[in-house]
Scaffold this motif. Structure first.
Motif, PDB file in Angstrom:
ATOM      1  N   HIS A   1       0.843  -1.195   0.000  1.00  0.00           N
ATOM      2  CA  HIS A   1       0.000   0.000   0.000  1.00  0.00           C
ATOM      3  C   HIS A   1       0.878   1.245   0.000  1.00  0.00           C
ATOM      4  O   HIS A   1       1.739   1.413   0.859  1.00  0.00           O
ATOM      5  N   ASN A   2       0.675   2.107  -0.993  1.00  0.00           N
ATOM      6  CA  ASN A   2       1.431   3.366  -1.081  1.00  0.00           C
ATOM      7  C   ASN A   2       2.936   3.127  -0.944  1.00  0.00           C
ATOM      8  O   ASN A   2       3.624   3.843  -0.224  1.00  0.00           O
ATOM      9  N   SER A   3       3.425   2.111  -1.616  1.00  0.00           N
ATOM     10  CA  SER A   3       4.820   1.722  -1.502  1.00  0.00           C
ATOM     11  C   SER A   3       5.478   1.732  -2.874  1.00  0.00           C
ATOM     12  O   SER A   3       4.806   1.799  -3.908  1.00  0.00           O
TER      13      SER A   3
ATOM     14  N   CYS B   1       8.789  -0.042  -5.238  1.00  0.00           N
ATOM     15  CA  CYS B   1       9.810  -1.076  -5.413  1.00  0.00           C
ATOM     16  C   CYS B   1       9.612  -2.216  -4.408  1.00  0.00           C
ATOM     17  O   CYS B   1      10.418  -2.420  -3.497  1.00  0.00           O
ATOM     18  N   VAL B   2       8.500  -2.940  -4.585  1.00  0.00           N
ATOM     19  CA  VAL B   2       8.202  -4.114  -3.769  1.00  0.00           C
ATOM     20  C   VAL B   2       8.168  -5.325  -4.693  1.00  0.00           C
ATOM     21  O   VAL B   2       7.573  -5.270  -5.777  1.00  0.00           O
ATOM     22  N   ALA B   3       8.798  -6.415  -4.278  1.00  0.00           N
ATOM     23  CA  ALA B   3       8.755  -7.674  -5.024  1.00  0.00           C
ATOM     24  C   ALA B   3       8.145  -8.752  -4.138  1.00  0.00           C
ATOM     25  O   ALA B   3       8.625  -8.980  -3.024  1.00  0.00           O
ATOM     26  N   ILE B   4       7.078  -9.378  -4.609  1.00  0.00           N
ATOM     27  CA  ILE B   4       6.393 -10.475  -3.906  1.00  0.00           C
ATOM     28  C   ILE B   4       6.577 -11.709  -4.778  1.00  0.00           C
ATOM     29  O   ILE B   4       5.936 -11.842  -5.827  1.00  0.00           O
ATOM     30  N   VAL B   5       7.476 -12.612  -4.371  1.00  0.00           N
ATOM     31  CA  VAL B   5       7.977 -13.627  -5.284  1.00  0.00           C
ATOM     32  C   VAL B   5       7.921 -15.016  -4.638  1.00  0.00           C
ATOM     33  O   VAL B   5       8.371 -15.204  -3.491  1.00  0.00           O
ATOM     34  N   ASP B   6       7.382 -15.992  -5.360  1.00  0.00           N
ATOM     35  CA  ASP B   6       7.463 -17.414  -5.011  1.00  0.00           C
ATOM     36  C   ASP B   6       6.851 -17.732  -3.649  1.00  0.00           C
ATOM     37  O   ASP B   6       7.381 -18.556  -2.893  1.00  0.00           O
ATOM     38  N   ASN B   7       5.739 -17.110  -3.325  1.00  0.00           N
ATOM     39  CA  ASN B   7       5.055 -17.389  -2.061  1.00  0.00           C
ATOM     40  C   ASN B   7       3.866 -18.311  -2.292  1.00  0.00           C
ATOM     41  O   ASN B   7       3.289 -18.352  -3.380  1.00  0.00           O
ATOM     42  N   SER B   8       3.481 -19.026  -1.243  1.00  0.00           N
ATOM     43  CA  SER B   8       2.305 -19.883  -1.265  1.00  0.00           C
ATOM     44  C   SER B   8       1.266 -19.311  -0.307  1.00  0.00           C
ATOM     45  O   SER B   8       1.565 -19.069   0.864  1.00  0.00           O
ATOM     46  N   LEU B   9       0.042 -19.080  -0.803  1.00  0.00           N
ATOM     47  CA  LEU B   9      -1.049 -18.562   0.012  1.00  0.00           C
ATOM     48  C   LEU B   9      -2.208 -19.542  -0.085  1.00  0.00           C
ATOM     49  O   LEU B   9      -2.699 -19.819  -1.188  1.00  0.00           O
ATOM     50  N   THR B  10      -2.660 -20.068   1.055  1.00  0.00           N
ATOM     51  CA  THR B  10      -3.643 -21.144   1.064  1.00  0.00           C
ATOM     52  C   THR B  10      -4.771 -20.820   2.035  1.00  0.00           C
ATOM     53  O   THR B  10      -4.531 -20.276   3.116  1.00  0.00           O
ATOM     54  N   ASN B  11      -5.993 -21.167   1.620  1.00  0.00           N
ATOM     55  CA  ASN B  11      -7.168 -20.994   2.472  1.00  0.00           C
ATOM     56  C   ASN B  11      -7.295 -19.544   2.929  1.00  0.00           C
ATOM     57  O   ASN B  11      -7.271 -19.225   4.107  1.00  0.00           O
ATOM     58  N   MET B  12      -7.456 -18.661   1.957  1.00  0.00           N
ATOM     59  CA  MET B  12      -7.437 -17.220   2.189  1.00  0.00           C
ATOM     60  C   MET B  12      -8.793 -16.602   1.839  1.00  0.00           C
ATOM     61  O   MET B  12      -9.564 -17.160   1.059  1.00  0.00           O
ATOM     62  N   ARG B  13      -9.060 -15.431   2.402  1.00  0.00           N
ATOM     63  CA  ARG B  13     -10.157 -14.597   1.916  1.00  0.00           C
ATOM     64  C   ARG B  13      -9.737 -13.983   0.575  1.00  0.00           C
ATOM     65  O   ARG B  13     -10.326 -14.211  -0.447  1.00  0.00           O
ATOM     66  N   GLY B  14      -8.691 -13.179   0.579  1.00  0.00           N
ATOM     67  CA  GLY B  14      -8.133 -12.604  -0.636  1.00  0.00           C
ATOM     68  C   GLY B  14      -6.653 -12.879  -0.689  1.00  0.00           C
ATOM     69  O   GLY B  14      -6.020 -13.178   0.332  1.00  0.00           O
ATOM     70  N   GLY B  15      -6.060 -12.759  -1.868  1.00  0.00           N
ATOM     71  CA  GLY B  15      -4.670 -13.148  -2.040  1.00  0.00           C
ATOM     72  C   GLY B  15      -3.683 -12.018  -1.917  1.00  0.00           C
ATOM     73  O   GLY B  15      -3.266 -11.668  -0.821  1.00  0.00           O
ATOM     74  N   ILE B  16      -3.296 -11.416  -3.049  1.00  0.00           N
ATOM     75  CA  ILE B  16      -2.229 -10.415  -3.083  1.00  0.00           C
ATOM     76  C   ILE B  16      -2.786  -9.136  -3.691  1.00  0.00           C
ATOM     77  O   ILE B  16      -3.375  -9.159  -4.782  1.00  0.00           O
ATOM     78  N   GLY B  17      -2.587  -8.000  -3.020  1.00  0.00           N
ATOM     79  CA  GLY B  17      -3.086  -6.728  -3.502  1.00  0.00           C
ATOM     80  C   GLY B  17      -1.993  -5.683  -3.593  1.00  0.00           C
ATOM     81  O   GLY B  17      -1.045  -5.686  -2.803  1.00  0.00           O
ATOM     82  N   VAL B  18      -2.128  -4.786  -4.567  1.00  0.00           N
ATOM     83  CA  VAL B  18      -1.212  -3.655  -4.732  1.00  0.00           C
ATOM     84  C   VAL B  18      -2.072  -2.408  -4.872  1.00  0.00           C
ATOM     85  O   VAL B  18      -2.955  -2.352  -5.736  1.00  0.00           O
ATOM     86  N   ILE B  19      -1.843  -1.405  -4.023  1.00  0.00           N
ATOM     87  CA  ILE B  19      -2.623  -0.172  -4.046  1.00  0.00           C
ATOM     88  C   ILE B  19      -1.667   1.010  -3.952  1.00  0.00           C
ATOM     89  O   ILE B  19      -0.838   1.073  -3.038  1.00  0.00           O
ATOM     90  N   LYS B  20      -1.784   1.952  -4.871  1.00  0.00           N
ATOM     91  CA  LYS B  20      -1.011   3.200  -4.775  1.00  0.00           C
ATOM     92  C   LYS B  20      -1.968   4.350  -5.051  1.00  0.00           C
ATOM     93  O   LYS B  20      -2.554   4.449  -6.117  1.00  0.00           O
ATOM     94  N   GLN B  21      -2.161   5.218  -4.061  1.00  0.00           N
ATOM     95  CA  GLN B  21      -3.074   6.336  -4.202  1.00  0.00           C
ATOM     96  C   GLN B  21      -2.482   7.395  -5.114  1.00  0.00           C
ATOM     97  O   GLN B  21      -1.282   7.602  -5.148  1.00  0.00           O
ATOM     98  N   GLY B  22      -3.354   8.082  -5.837  1.00  0.00           N
ATOM     99  CA  GLY B  22      -2.910   9.124  -6.744  1.00  0.00           C
ATOM    100  C   GLY B  22      -3.722   9.089  -8.010  1.00  0.00           C
ATOM    101  O   GLY B  22      -4.073   8.016  -8.517  1.00  0.00           O
ATOM    102  N   LEU B  23      -4.032  10.251  -8.572  1.00  0.00           N
ATOM    103  CA  LEU B  23      -4.887  10.305  -9.751  1.00  0.00           C
ATOM    104  C   LEU B  23      -4.112  10.116 -11.040  1.00  0.00           C
ATOM    105  O   LEU B  23      -4.642   9.621 -12.021  1.00  0.00           O
TER     106      LEU B  23
END
Length: 796
Positions: A495-497, A499-521
């Motif tokens: 969030h509002n970040s 140069c982030v790298a999210i690599v080779d992860n396992s996500l199981t039994n989740m509501r939601g998975g992976i999100g990217v948010i950057k505010q700005g028009l």
């Protein structure tokens, strides 16, 4: 909690022309905390801007409420339905409302309060207020075959962003327009009587500075509760570990219509030096041995001085001690990062060990004297930039690495490596306002409310998270739909970040998975430079991926098994990957490459649900590439990109995993409301059940597949097993993502394809390279857009 009175006071200050800081200063010291005031400011900005991006940076997590507007889609006449059936042989029904949901962090529940959950740093002077909701979001009851329609609420929690509701409904008969689903009455809490009851307990009630003790609470008959000094997370009962450098009081105040009750406990912290125990009066006093008398002066014999041969090398006295902790012996695994971002360091200054089982906070951090608590080691500045922090097996709790808990790591003067060894488990790992952090092998799990995120990255830069294992629970056997909606925890969010790298992860039994948010028009304001690569998400009940910002690449990920759709009572419209640019925002340079999205691997499992594939329903995205993806779903929306500009959709394979008759499509239509039309978009070498387009879209070598069993090497709907390479001699040979790797285009070739002639204009109906079926689909798309405009003008 930002209550109505506070919001009104904030409105008054803003009307005076006061800025945010002035409002906070004016209202501080009254009955509200600084966090509450920031929350009220955020709410007011949401109201005035009508933008889901109006979230202040100081708020780590928020759950906002907004009533959805009730146009669930336009209705076509009986004659129009008949025309569709005659011309195309399939029912096409394009929903006008956008998809909603990310997950915990974006949930919008009708009539629910806004809760501000600030991560605990110190127990002093922190107040948390919770309202226990008496209603639940409205739920749709449409049959599964139609996927339902409505204006349901989206997921809520950290970094809250409201997401528009997407409803996609196929007409069930040519003669009867689809009707809005019935909304059952929301369940209410059981009726109770009597004043609330509150119990607080410390075990033990006295301790040493910064040594954790257990604080437990229990409440009954409470509507709202306010905790001071600790965070209950909104739970009616539970326990947390608390630490303090000095004596402190903790309190919990709960209220209902009949009264208010407060319970307070005091943690006594003994900061005095330990004194050796006194010797008992009757204890024998040891008599020291006689001290030998040393003659004065000491006689100095003068023996002959031997001359060594060879002369020995003098040994320094004393020998310099080995630094403790020891220097790090190696670097982390190498992970890809977004182009132009900095890669983690390959060497580190020293190793610092954290052992929650056998460690001690009075240790040195060396392998033979590890620290016990990573929270204490961070807060007391025992972890420094350039360290290799090794978390040994055991439960480490919440690992907060923020500007408040780890002030030394905000400068980013050197990379700091947090390595989870096998068996090291954390509850969650929020990162905020820190830089140059790499986290490898994190195992994170928490059975908390839907507002929870296991990995929250806010206002960070140069962060890499790799090879993680995140899950709500390892088994969902016996889970109800309520568990999938309210118990399941969500995965990661940047969030509002930058140069982030999210690599080779396992996500199981989740509501939601992976999100990217950057505010700005504008693209320059919302540029985030995030790489999401090689991750596997399995078993989820909201959105797999959400990408809200510019300069984002999502590639080589796999997504399986969507749970709990509208027919199960979940108001969220679930997407494999969702994009929405609201409030006039424009996103640029998004790459969705070589991903596999599969709705189900077992259609007999409970709460199997329809999943929209790759979806952009709101806002404008420019310079977008969607290439080499596989989407296997029972929904209409395979790949749907509304009103994009300068785009490439190439070598994708979109198929329907069922025989429900839905023309799972690649759709490049006009934006909602009819404008803007897509411009300078190329759609080439794809396979889909159908196509919809409008405006300036060029089509080349796209294949329509209505019988996937005959087209692909393996298409097993019963066991949900697939080999999407073409059968020998099939008409689709060489087309679509399933034909990879032999026909996979290079990145350079895709960039070349994206450089289209800006003056080209190919009408939706007159596209000459398409088949007769494609030509008819183009006519229908244009008619759909025309009727959409009329209905929106009439019904709003």
């Amino acid at each position: 909690m930002a209550d109505q009175k506070l919001i009104e006071r904030v409105q008054e200050e803003l009307k005076k022309g006061s800025g945010d800081d002035a409002v906070v200063q004016a209202l501080s010291g009254s009955e509200w905390t600084v966090e509450d005031i920031h929350g009220a400011l955020a709410i007011q900005k949401l109201k005035t801007s009508k933008s889901a991006f109006g979230i202040t940076d100081s708020v780590l997590s928020a759950s906002s409420s907004a009533a959805s507007k009730g146009n669930s889609g336009f209705k076509l006449s009986i004659a129009f339905y008949t025309a569709i059936i005659v011309l195309a042989g399939v029912g096409l029904y394009v929903e006008e409302a956008g998809g909603n949901g990310f997950f915990a962090s974006m949930r919008t529940a009708s009539s629910s309060p806004i809760d501000l959950l600030i991560p605990q740093v110190s127990p002093k002077d922190r107040t948390y207020t919770y309202t226990f909701a008496t209603t639940s979001p409205a739920v749709a009851t449409a049959p599964k075959a139609s996927s339902g329609s409505g204006s349901g609420a989206s997921g809520g929690g950290s970094g809250s962003v409201s997401k528009p509701t997407t409803v996609v409904t196929a007409p069930t008969t040519p003669s009867t327009p689809a009707s809005a689903p019935a909304t059952p009455a929301a369940p209410t809490r059981p009726t109770t009587s009597g004043k609330p009851r509150v119990e607080l307990e410390l075990a033990p009630s006295n301790t040493k500075p910064n040594v954790a003790v257990k604080l437990s609470w229990k409440t009954e008959l409470s509507d709202t509760c306010t905790s001071k000094g600790f965070d209950t997370g909104g739970a009616l009962s539970g326990s947390v570990n608390v630490t303090s450098p000095e004596s402190v009081k903790y309190s919990l105040t709960c209220s209902n219509a009949l009264g208010t009750i407060t319970d307070t406990v005091r943690l006594s912290v003994d900061s005095a030096q330990e004194v050796p125990p006194e010797v008992a009066d009757d204890a024998p006093v040891p008599t020291p041995d006689p001290v030998p008398t040393v003659p004065d002066p000491v006689p100095l014999p003068v023996p002959p001085v031997p001359v060594p041969d060879p002369t020995p090398v003098p040994v320094p006295d004393p020998v310099p001690p080995t630094p403790d902790p020891a220097p790090s012996s190696g670097g982390p695994p190498r992970y890809a990062v977004y182009t132009g971002c900095e890669s983690p360091a390959s060497t580190y200054a020293r190793e610092v060990y954290i052992d929650p089982v056998n460690g001690s906070d009075t240790g040195t951090g060396a392998s033979n004297a590890p620290y016990k608590s990573i929270a204490t080691a961070l807060l007391t500045k025992k972890i420094q930039p350039g360290d290799h922090v090794i978390l040994l097996p055991g439960y480490h709790g919440k690992i907060a690495v923020t500007d408040r808990t780890a002030p030394l790591l905000t400068s980013g003067s050197a990379w700091t490596w947090f390595e989870f060894r096998s068996g090291a488990i954390g509850e969650s790992m929020p990162l905020q306002k820190v830089s140059r952090i790499i986290v490898t092998g994190p195992e994170l799990t928490a059975k908390q409310s839907v507002t929870s995120l296991l990995m929250w990255m806010d206002q960070v830069s140069n962060v890499v998270v790799g090879d993680g294992n995140l899950y709500t629970t390892k088994s969902t056997a016996g889970w109800t739909v309520t568990d999938w909606i309210s118990t399941a925890t969500s995965g990661m969010q940047a969030h509002n970040s930058t140069c982030v790298a999210i690599v080779d992860n396992s996500l199981t039994n989740m509501r939601g998975g992976i999100g990217v948010i950057k505010q700005g028009l504008t693209p320059s304001a919302n540029s985030t430079k995030v790489l999401v690569e090689g991750n596997v998400i399995r078993n989820f009940s909201a959105d797999g991926f959400v990408t809200l910002g510019s300069d984002i690449t999502v590639r080589d990920n796999k997504l399986f098994d969507q749970y709990a759709g509208q027919e199960d009572g979940d108001a969220n419209h679930d997407d494999g990957l969702q994009i929405f640019a609201l409030g006039g925002a424009v996103f640029n340079n998004i790459r969705i490459e070589d991903n596999w999205f599969q709705e189900s691997t077992d259609v007999n499992r409970p709460f199997d649900s329809a999943m929209q594939g790759i979806a952009l329903f709101d806002g404008l995205v420019t310079n977008m590439k969607v290439t080499g993806n596989v989407v296997i779903t029972s929904h209409w929306h395979g790949i749907s990109l509304y009103g994009i500009a300068d785009g490439l959709v190439d070598h994708n394979t979109v198929v329907n995993s069922t025989t429900n008759g839905r023309a799972t499509w690649i759709s490049i239509p006009a934006a909602k409301g009819g404008t803007p039309l897509p411009v300078r978009v190329k759609v080439s070498n794809n396979i889909a059940v159908g196509y919809i387009r409008a405006g300036d879209v060029t089509y080349e070598n796209n294949q329509t597949v209505t019988d996937p069993v005959a087209a692909f090497k393996l298409f097993d709907r019963v066991n949900q097993k697939y080999d999407l390479h073409p059968k020998s001699g099939s008409a689709i040979d060489g087309s679509g993502a399933g034909a990879y790797p032999t026909t996979k285009t290079s990145a350079a070739e895709n960039e070349k394809k994206l450089a289209l002639n800006p003056n080209s204009l190919v009408a939706a109906v007159g596209e000459t390279a398409g088949s007769i079926g494609d030509w008819i689909m183009g006519i229908l798309a244009a008619i759909c857009g025309f009727f959409s405009s009329i209905v929106q003008a009439v019904f709003g």
